[in-house]
Scaffold this motif. Structure first.
Motif, PDB file in Angstrom:
ATOM      1  N   THR A   1       5.589   4.521  -8.821  1.00 54.78           N
ATOM      2  CA  THR A   1       5.285   5.111  -7.520  1.00 54.78           C
ATOM      3  C   THR A   1       5.676   4.207  -6.366  1.00 54.78           C
ATOM      4  O   THR A   1       6.148   4.676  -5.332  1.00 54.78           O
ATOM      5  N   ARG A   2       5.503   2.897  -6.519  1.00 55.38           N
ATOM      6  CA  ARG A   2       5.876   2.013  -5.421  1.00 55.38           C
ATOM      7  C   ARG A   2       7.370   2.116  -5.132  1.00 55.38           C
ATOM      8  O   ARG A   2       7.801   2.157  -3.984  1.00 55.38           O
ATOM      9  N   ARG A   3       8.200   2.175  -6.180  1.00 53.98           N
ATOM     10  CA  ARG A   3       9.653   2.315  -5.984  1.00 53.98           C
ATOM     11  C   ARG A   3       9.977   3.615  -5.271  1.00 53.98           C
ATOM     12  O   ARG A   3      10.832   3.667  -4.391  1.00 53.98           O
ATOM     13  N   LEU A   4       9.317   4.690  -5.677  1.00 51.46           N
ATOM     14  CA  LEU A   4       9.595   5.985  -5.081  1.00 51.46           C
ATOM     15  C   LEU A   4       9.244   6.005  -3.606  1.00 51.46           C
ATOM     16  O   LEU A   4      10.014   6.475  -2.765  1.00 51.46           O
ATOM     17  N   ILE A   5       8.072   5.498  -3.278  1.00 51.24           N
ATOM     18  CA  ILE A   5       7.650   5.497  -1.882  1.00 51.24           C
ATOM     19  C   ILE A   5       8.519   4.558  -1.065  1.00 51.24           C
ATOM     20  O   ILE A   5       8.900   4.867   0.072  1.00 51.24           O
TER      21      ILE A   5
ATOM     22  N   VAL B   1      -3.784  -1.330  -1.275  1.00 50.41           N
ATOM     23  CA  VAL B   1      -3.621  -0.118  -2.081  1.00 50.41           C
ATOM     24  C   VAL B   1      -2.213   0.434  -1.904  1.00 50.41           C
ATOM     25  O   VAL B   1      -1.543   0.829  -2.858  1.00 50.41           O
ATOM     26  N   ALA B   2      -1.745   0.457  -0.661  1.00 46.48           N
ATOM     27  CA  ALA B   2      -0.407   0.979  -0.366  1.00 46.48           C
ATOM     28  C   ALA B   2       0.682   0.138  -1.004  1.00 46.48           C
ATOM     29  O   ALA B   2       1.781   0.627  -1.276  1.00 46.48           O
TER      30      ALA B   2
ATOM     31  N   LEU C   1      -9.440  11.600   2.757  1.00 42.47           N
ATOM     32  CA  LEU C   1      -8.353  11.587   1.783  1.00 42.47           C
ATOM     33  C   LEU C   1      -8.889  11.870   0.388  1.00 42.47           C
ATOM     34  O   LEU C   1     -10.027  11.539   0.057  1.00 42.47           O
ATOM     35  N   ARG C   2      -8.030  12.465  -0.460  1.00 41.27           N
ATOM     36  CA  ARG C   2      -8.435  12.827  -1.806  1.00 41.27           C
ATOM     37  C   ARG C   2      -8.395  11.646  -2.771  1.00 41.27           C
ATOM     38  O   ARG C   2      -9.261  11.490  -3.623  1.00 41.27           O
ATOM     39  N   ASP C   3      -7.358  10.817  -2.662  1.00 45.90           N
ATOM     40  CA  ASP C   3      -7.175   9.760  -3.645  1.00 45.90           C
ATOM     41  C   ASP C   3      -6.261   8.669  -3.103  1.00 45.90           C
ATOM     42  O   ASP C   3      -5.871   8.680  -1.941  1.00 45.90           O
ATOM     43  N   ARG C   4      -5.899   7.721  -3.973  1.00 45.90           N
ATOM     44  CA  ARG C   4      -5.092   6.572  -3.566  1.00 45.90           C
ATOM     45  C   ARG C   4      -3.675   6.965  -3.194  1.00 45.90           C
ATOM     46  O   ARG C   4      -3.022   6.274  -2.418  1.00 45.90           O
TER      47      ARG C   4
ATOM     48  N   ILE D   1       0.314   7.196   1.244  1.00 49.82           N
ATOM     49  CA  ILE D   1       1.147   7.929   2.197  1.00 49.82           C
ATOM     50  C   ILE D   1       0.716   7.636   3.618  1.00 49.82           C
ATOM     51  O   ILE D   1       1.535   7.352   4.499  1.00 49.82           O
ATOM     52  N   LEU D   2      -0.591   7.689   3.866  1.00 47.78           N
ATOM     53  CA  LEU D   2      -1.106   7.455   5.216  1.00 47.78           C
ATOM     54  C   LEU D   2      -0.767   6.051   5.696  1.00 47.78           C
ATOM     55  O   LEU D   2      -0.390   5.847   6.853  1.00 47.78           O
TER      56      LEU D   2
END
Length: 221
Positions: free
Chosen positions: A131-135, A164-165, A197-200, A205-206
């Motif tokens: 996920t870090r690569r994708l973001i 977290v981000a 927010l719903r989750d991490r 994203i935020l």
């Protein structure tokens, strides 16, 4: 439920999942429309969702599946997006649509199973290698920061949000800050509640949108 337009891919994922004593594939779907229809009938806990499919794509299906609870379970399924990374330039939009995380299609079987169990437990799939690569790759056009949105956070909660981000686990954040994992979990729950927010995943994203995190440039092979 496994959603992919390629029958061989669906069968492969289904075989891996069904081999586990605590997991069971309740349905397979070949496109987004069929996935939405079957989810409303069968209420799966987790949906493995391909993005690129004819007809209704995975992005639209994800948005529909996570928008409202399904019957009879009364809870929306958790969507784990399957991506080829290099081709799916709109993966960041899938996060916004409500996906709980990502797996690469060439993930190892144990990674697939771990991802399913993580999102089934209510957590987000934020493995640094995925996920870090994708973001990092697809969050280049974030809107200007809105300082007012963060005024409800304490300095420590804002610090935790930044970590977290960056893709860190609660244990890693605890080590960085010199506190217990329980304290970190409390901070995460508090900031999620304050920001609605719903989750991490949504927190990540935020953080990018508000400028707390910036994409790192990576070399493509």
């Amino acid at each position: 439920m496994v959603v992919d337009d390629q029958a061989v891919v669906r069968a492969g994922f289904a075989a891996i999942v069904d081999a586990e004593p605590d997991l069971h594939v309740v349905a397979e779907a070949q496109d987004g429309a069929q996935a939405v229809r079957l989810a409303r009938e069968l209420s799966p806990d987790v949906v493995l969702m391909d993005i690129r499919m004819p007809g209704m794509d995975g992005l639209t299906a994800t948005r529909l599946l996570t928008a409202e609870p399904t019957e009879p379970a009364g809870a929306a399924p958790r969507v784990l997006v399957l991506t080829t990374f290099d081709q799916d330039a709109y993966v960041h939009d899938a996060l916004r649509a409500g996906a709980s995380g990502f797996l690469l299609k060439d993930a190892l079987p144990e990674e697939l199973l771990a991802g399913i169990r993580v999102v089934a437990s209510g957590e987000a799939m934020l493995a640094p290698t995925v996920t870090r690569r994708l973001i990092d790759a697809f969050a280049d056009t974030a809107p200007a920061p809105d300082p007012e949105l963060l005024t409800s956070l304490t300095p420590r909660e804002r610090e935790v949000l930044t970590l977290v981000a960056a893709g860190h686990t609660n244990a890693e954040i605890a080590g960085t800050l010199g506190v217990t994992t329980g304290t970190v979990k409390s901070h995460v729950n508090a900031l999620l509640g304050k920001l609605g927010l719903r989750d991490r995943v949504q927190a990540t994203i935020l953080a990018y949108d508000l400028g707390l995190a910036r994409p790192r440039r990576t070399h493509r092979e």
